[in-house]
Scaffold this motif. Sequence first.
Motif, PDB file in Angstrom:
ATOM      1  N   HIS A  34       0.821  -1.205   0.000  1.00 28.30           N
ATOM      2  CA  HIS A  34       0.000   0.000   0.000  1.00 28.30           C
ATOM      3  C   HIS A  34       0.857   1.257   0.000  1.00 28.30           C
ATOM      4  CE1 HIS A  34      -2.970   2.945   0.908  1.00 28.30           C
ATOM      5  NE2 HIS A  34      -2.269   3.325   1.955  1.00 28.30           N
ATOM      6  N   SER A  36       4.012   1.711  -0.893  1.00 29.90           N
ATOM      7  CA  SER A  36       5.064   1.974  -1.872  1.00 29.90           C
ATOM      8  C   SER A  36       4.678   1.676  -3.319  1.00 29.90           C
ATOM      9  CB  SER A  36       6.327   1.196  -1.488  1.00 29.90           C
ATOM     10  OG  SER A  36       6.040  -0.173  -1.351  1.00 29.90           O
ATOM     11  N   TRP A  37       3.541   1.088  -3.538  1.00 27.80           N
ATOM     12  CA  TRP A  37       3.153   0.813  -4.933  1.00 27.80           C
ATOM     13  C   TRP A  37       2.204   1.883  -5.437  1.00 27.80           C
ATOM     14  CZ3 TRP A  37       2.306  -4.945  -6.641  1.00 27.80           C
ATOM     15  CH2 TRP A  37       3.469  -5.679  -6.351  1.00 27.80           C
ATOM     16  N   GLU A  38       2.446   2.301  -6.631  1.00 31.01           N
ATOM     17  CA  GLU A  38       1.580   3.267  -7.291  1.00 31.01           C
ATOM     18  C   GLU A  38       0.215   2.608  -7.509  1.00 31.01           C
ATOM     19  OE1 GLU A  38       0.728   5.888 -11.026  1.00 31.01           O
ATOM     20  OE2 GLU A  38       0.603   3.724 -10.750  1.00 31.01           O
ATOM     21  N   PRO A  39      -0.879   3.379  -7.445  1.00 30.26           N
ATOM     22  CA  PRO A  39      -2.216   2.784  -7.532  1.00 30.26           C
ATOM     23  C   PRO A  39      -2.415   1.862  -8.729  1.00 30.26           C
ATOM     24  CG  PRO A  39      -2.381   5.074  -6.915  1.00 30.26           C
ATOM     25  CD  PRO A  39      -0.932   4.813  -7.165  1.00 30.26           C
ATOM     26  N   ARG A  40      -1.864   2.238  -9.891  1.00 28.13           N
ATOM     27  CA  ARG A  40      -2.060   1.385 -11.060  1.00 28.13           C
ATOM     28  C   ARG A  40      -1.440   0.008 -10.858  1.00 28.13           C
ATOM     29  NH1 ARG A  40      -0.060   5.506 -15.643  1.00 28.13           N
ATOM     30  NH2 ARG A  40       1.101   6.220 -13.843  1.00 28.13           N
ATOM     31  N   MET A  41      -0.337  -0.018 -10.117  1.00 26.35           N
ATOM     32  CA  MET A  41       0.295  -1.310  -9.842  1.00 26.35           C
ATOM     33  C   MET A  41      -0.576  -2.131  -8.890  1.00 26.35           C
ATOM     34  SD  MET A  41       4.115   0.285  -9.368  1.00 26.35           S
ATOM     35  CE  MET A  41       4.921  -1.167  -8.736  1.00 26.35           C
ATOM     36  N   ARG A  42      -1.132  -1.441  -7.920  1.00 25.64           N
ATOM     37  CA  ARG A  42      -1.995  -2.144  -6.968  1.00 25.64           C
ATOM     38  C   ARG A  42      -3.242  -2.664  -7.681  1.00 25.64           C
ATOM     39  NH1 ARG A  42      -1.058   2.544  -3.252  1.00 25.64           N
ATOM     40  NH2 ARG A  42      -3.291   2.926  -3.136  1.00 25.64           N
ATOM     41  N   ALA A  85      -7.978   7.385  -9.133  1.00 25.04           N
ATOM     42  CA  ALA A  85      -7.214   6.208  -9.537  1.00 25.04           C
ATOM     43  C   ALA A  85      -6.882   5.275  -8.374  1.00 25.04           C
ATOM     44  CB  ALA A  85      -5.935   6.633 -10.226  1.00 25.04           C
ATOM     45  N   ALA A  86      -7.464   5.532  -7.209  1.00 26.97           N
ATOM     46  CA  ALA A  86      -7.200   4.657  -6.066  1.00 26.97           C
ATOM     47  C   ALA A  86      -7.662   3.243  -6.415  1.00 26.97           C
ATOM     48  CB  ALA A  86      -7.953   5.166  -4.852  1.00 26.97           C
ATOM     49  N   PRO A  87      -7.106   2.229  -5.725  1.00 24.94           N
ATOM     50  CA  PRO A  87      -7.407   0.853  -6.090  1.00 24.94           C
ATOM     51  C   PRO A  87      -8.907   0.633  -6.196  1.00 24.94           C
ATOM     52  CG  PRO A  87      -5.795   0.898  -4.370  1.00 24.94           C
ATOM     53  CD  PRO A  87      -6.225   2.314  -4.584  1.00 24.94           C
ATOM     54  N   PRO A  92      -7.570   2.783  -0.057  1.00 27.64           N
ATOM     55  CA  PRO A  92      -6.404   2.389   0.736  1.00 27.64           C
ATOM     56  C   PRO A  92      -6.766   2.325   2.213  1.00 27.64           C
ATOM     57  CG  PRO A  92      -5.889   4.211  -0.733  1.00 27.64           C
ATOM     58  CD  PRO A  92      -7.332   3.944  -0.889  1.00 27.64           C
TER      59      PRO A  92
END
Lengths: 101, 965
Positions: A34, A36-42, A85-87, A92
């Motif tokens: 949560h 350290s990853w950019e939202p698109r990665m999550r 763009a949040a997951p 989060p």
Amino acid sequence: MQVSNLVRMANQITDFFAVYPKEEALDGIAKHIHASWEPRMRNALKAHIDSGGAGLQPLCIEAMTQYYRGPKIPNARRVHPTRSAAPKGGEPSFADGGGDG
Amino acid sequence: MPEPATLIKETDYGTPRAKSAKSVTLTIDGQQVTVPEGTSIMRAAAELGTMVPKLCATDSIEAFGSCRLCVIEIEGRGGTPAACTTPVAPGIVVKTQTPRLMQIRRGVMELYISDHPLDCLTCAANGDCELQDMAGAVGLREVRYGYDGANHVFAKRGGEVNAEWRPKDESNPYFTFEPSKCIVCSRCVRACEEVQGTFALTISGRGFDSRVSPGMDEAFLSSECVSCGACVQACPTATLIESSIVDIGQPEHSLVTTCAYCGVGCSFKAEMRGDEVVRMVPYKDGGANEGHSCVKGRFAFGYATHKDRVLTPMIREKISDPWQVVSWDEAINYAAKRLKDTQRKYGKDSIGGITSSRTTNEEVYAVQRMVRAAFNTNNIDTCARVCHSPTGYGLKQTFGESAGTQDFRSIDVCDVIMVIGANPTDGHPVFGSRMKKRIRAGAKLIVIDPRRTDIVRSPHVQAAYHLQLQPSTNVAIINAIGHVIATENLIDRKFVERRCELSDFARWEEFIKRPENSPEALEPITGVPAEMVRGAARLYATGGNAAIYYGLGVTEHSQGSTMVMAMANIAMATGNIGREGVGVNPLRGQNNVQGSCDMGSFPHEFPGYRHVANVEARTQFEREWKVELSGEPGLRIPNMFDAASDGVFKGLFIQGEDIAQSDPNTHHVEHALSAMDIVIVQDLFLNETAAFAHVFLPGTSFLEKDGTFTNAERRINRVRKVMREKQGMAEWEVVCRLATAMGYPMNYNSASEIMDEIARLTPTFQGVSYERLDELGSIQWPCNDERPEGTPVMHVDEFTRGKGRFMLTAFVPTAERTNRSFPLILTTGRILAHYNVGAQTRRTDNVVWHPEDILEIHPHDAEVRGIGTGMKVSLASRVGATTLTAVVSDRMPQGVVYTTFHHPVTGANVITTDNSDWATNCPEYKVTAVQVTISNAPSEWQEEQRVRTMANKRIVKDVTLEAAK
């Protein structure tokens, strides 16, 4: 996002926390991703887990499934949602970031 | 700040400062003076302002007592003792000037001058010669001996060749050795031993035959000399002198500034004539270097004026087009338009920026503000990602602050030095010298490194333990050390109970005591005999003050962050933290790695390491910057490349960083860069990355910058502008203009204003300003109301996070494995003469020491492949191949090969893979499975690179791109 890279990274994070007691490990994995990853990665990881999570360690899947369900973990605070763009699976869960904070 | 237009001259007290706490009062020439016990009479006199004549003494080295010029008289004592070697005593009465002393000194000087050329007017040292000064000081009026007798001065004597005479040695590109001017004071020899610790110089012969001899009477370049400049600095005459002084003449003004090379961050006086740098001289009051230097900082600054520097902005539509020279406005508007177009098309988060550890804090801060505020995304990362990001993460987790714990000076009271994955004599030479000095004085050394680096064994330095482990087994070996500490009852329980989280400690103790962490169990993995590990652990735990110094050999692994935490664990377990002489200390690669991290260039952290999700911190920045900021972490550099390959990341601003050369898996990086719509490079040179760029914004060298660098000991040093910007604009101003052109007005009037903003917004920088820096010389953060003069040693009474936190550090083998096709492990490193990708040092005479990257290979591995020293070999990994020259060397254990990445044509990173640290994505540069075979052709990539480099240099004049508004 190239899923193979995300799977590798998520498994590496899981490897680190696996030595901790299970509850803490689950918490640690989710917090780290949560924070350290950019939202698109999550989001991409969520999509991958939703479609079976091939290649991911079970501990990682468990941690992240819980995480994507949203702020249900005790003591978790909601973050100010600052972007659309949040997951997708849930906002989060931790205000101050986790392991990387 | 020193007044401009004067030459800064530091006082030479003749002998080093005495460290005693006890003081002694004596009388010199009728004046009372109180000094620390052990001070020389010469130094005591100097503190009163009385300069006793001297030649062989200087305060960077111990007194020697050979020139006999500093004679004095002491009431009640016979004879005329030397002021340099005679310590002060309570109540003594000293006279520094009497008729007898005057006569002795004149006699001594007359003898010196009788074997010294009298070409003062045409001598390079004219105006800066201590021999000349002393002749004046003692009132020398005649030389009665003549020059007909035996001498070292003239090439011929009585028509015959003078066998005593030696020609100039100009083999070193930076300084000249002229033996005929030598007075054999031994200052150079002693500086080489005491200050630098190389022992390259000696005095050969005796009596009249005595002469300074590099190595075994060799030329300087072929001797062991490392060209640090300490001898040149120490020489009182023109015997050893910078060749630039010979060429240009004496400087007329100087400014104190900070070196732009490694993380030691040495202070230098830039000595100038007009706006030309004549020489860089290490500054005695520099907190990091205290008057010492290395070949890079001292001499290799010529790149700043190299012909390759690009001084005008350039743009092009496609990367296959030639460059077009444009004005600043055109370039900035063009860049802004393309960035905005990209955001419009692909979304706000489709662009980002990378800051550089080679630029100032102020420049980094400006770029991260531009990205966060003007681009309005957190896609900002720094090249520290690929070197020390695990340091930040690991130390923050355990101690609570992302920085080293000590100042460099702390090593002077260290008893056990543990060097892990660092090569200080090459990578951080000035600190390496300090380390060697401490080892010569008796400190014990433990080295953990797969390679036998110079610090393991060099003149008067020998490691007590060299744990020559297999690459990628750091965590295993440090856990084994922790295991010994825990099971052999070597834990400092008092410290742990008082200072650490006890539940975390208890858990760690249970974990580390498990049999799988014992040195015996791990021996097959690490390759290090268990008994050696036990010995090293006992020494670390019981040898007195023990300090860990580490480098990229720790961080650049898939378990880099784990290793940093594991080191912090053993430091806490043995109580080796929170006072002088101990600690956990990263040796930072680039000058401003610490600073670039501090300045908020990690995608998840604002300046001062506060997470972007932290509402309080974010609100503070939103108020100051008047814009809504994102609370989500942005992309890290490797994520940016992945996202670019996926087509969702399209624009990148790169400040002073050559990612196409320095980042791992070059193919992947090149593919990502080619996939972008807009790449902007701000740099001194058209580097490898610029081949993929659409806008080139010329940068400034450190000599043209006004700002600050923060070194590995958190020391904020001023960088002062000694010449105007060669391309006409400060780099931060270019960034401000670009932000403004994108519709976000950003304005500063000076670099100092930027620092004021940083101080306002960053708790650890609260008390920092240019005014304070000028006052104090330098400041080690945290600097705030509580610690107005900074913090040399951290975590003294409590850790930044309160209680220290032990972390569990299970060893997880890397995914990178050898097999039959790739049976060897490649590890990478540095050498003294070069710096990082070599963009700077390759453009200086430093290339005489290292013209190309070489591959070190163990004799057995070489033999089975038929490889000999000097042969061209192909080095291939799973991701790429390159060709370079091999050197057979037993510095590496069998199965491991080693190279550097200083030359783009080698492309060492064509070989390295995408593997990275689990916590921070710091690439695993240090472990790549490879095969080495004899080859006589450049690799495919090298051929592509050659063609691309040629193409990248094409510039056209008369074509105009569509007008940018």
